[in-house]
Enzyme design. Structure first.
Site, PDB file in Angstrom:
ATOM      1  N   GLY A  96       0.853  -1.238   0.309  1.00  0.00           N
ATOM      2  CA  GLY A  96       0.309  -0.270  -0.240  1.00  0.00           C
ATOM      3  C   GLY A  96       0.651   1.629  -0.123  1.00  0.00           C
ATOM      4  O   GLY A  96       0.925   2.324  -0.732  1.00  0.00           O
ATOM      5  N   CYS A  97       1.927   1.406   0.741  1.00  0.00           N
ATOM      6  CA  CYS A  97       2.574   2.377   0.670  1.00  0.00           C
ATOM      7  C   CYS A  97       3.410   2.949  -0.395  1.00  0.00           C
ATOM      8  O   CYS A  97       4.112   3.760  -0.839  1.00  0.00           O
ATOM      9  CB  CYS A  97       3.596   2.211   2.169  1.00  0.00           C
ATOM     10  SG  CYS A  97       2.625   2.408   3.784  1.00  0.00           S
ATOM     11  N   THR A  98       3.943   1.063  -0.911  1.00  0.00           N
ATOM     12  CA  THR A  98       4.267   1.891  -2.204  1.00  0.00           C
ATOM     13  C   THR A  98       3.763   2.268  -3.332  1.00  0.00           C
ATOM     14  O   THR A  98       3.968   3.462  -4.056  1.00  0.00           O
ATOM     15  CB  THR A  98       5.073   0.127  -3.154  1.00  0.00           C
ATOM     16  OG1 THR A  98       6.089   0.114  -1.308  1.00  0.00           O
ATOM     17  CG2 THR A  98       5.597   0.058  -4.017  1.00  0.00           C
TER      18      THR A  98
END
Length: 155
Positions: free
Chosen positions: A46-48
């Protein structure tokens, strides 16, 4: 649990190390608008996605007068790996002490898979040229969030 910021609040000052270990301060951006986004961990799906979305839209955002700073509890070494692996162009800074995360209301209790846990609350704070909070978005989704910010800011 930290207090959430609301429009008109002064944005808490911070100086944090970037992926190269250089200090980045909110004060360095005085006179420009800054999108400060808080995410749980580098190198996670998700952060990527979120970091890639900010990178893909960075020219549009900077052209509209916004700088972008991503803040996570990661150390500079992990941020450097994240930046290299994903070819990120946004400024990434680490807050291992979580003091800045807490000052922005981006650290505290949240629900994760139905359980209450303590951790980073995915959040985005837009700071105006004078260092005041213009928008405060909490519990945002990693996917589609950048497009929503662009719409909300009228870019």
């Amino acid at each position: 649990m930290s207090e959430r910021l609301t429009p008109g609040d002064p944005a808490p000052a911070f100086t944090l190390p970037d992926a190269d270990g250089n200090e980045v301060s909110l004060a360095d951006h005085k006179g420009r608008k800054v999108i400060v986004y808080f995410y749980p961990a580098a190198l996670t799906p998700g952060c990527t996605k979120q970091a890639c979305d900010f990178t893909d839209n960075l020219d549009l955002l900077t052209g509209a007068g916004y700088d972008v700073i991503g803040v996570s509890p990661d150390k500079p070494e992990k941020l450097a790996k994240f930046r290299e692996q994903e070819n990120l162009k946004v400024t990434l800074v680490g807050d291992p002490s979580k003091e800045t995360l807490a000052a922005y209301g981006a650290f505290g209790e949240k629900k994760l898979y139905g359980k209450v846990v303590t951790g980073v609350i995915r959040s985005t704070i837009v700071v105006d040229e004078d260092g005041k909070v213009e928008h405060a978005f909490y519990n945002v989704k990693a996917t589609g969030h950048v497009a929503k910010i662009i719409r909300d800011l009228g870019i």
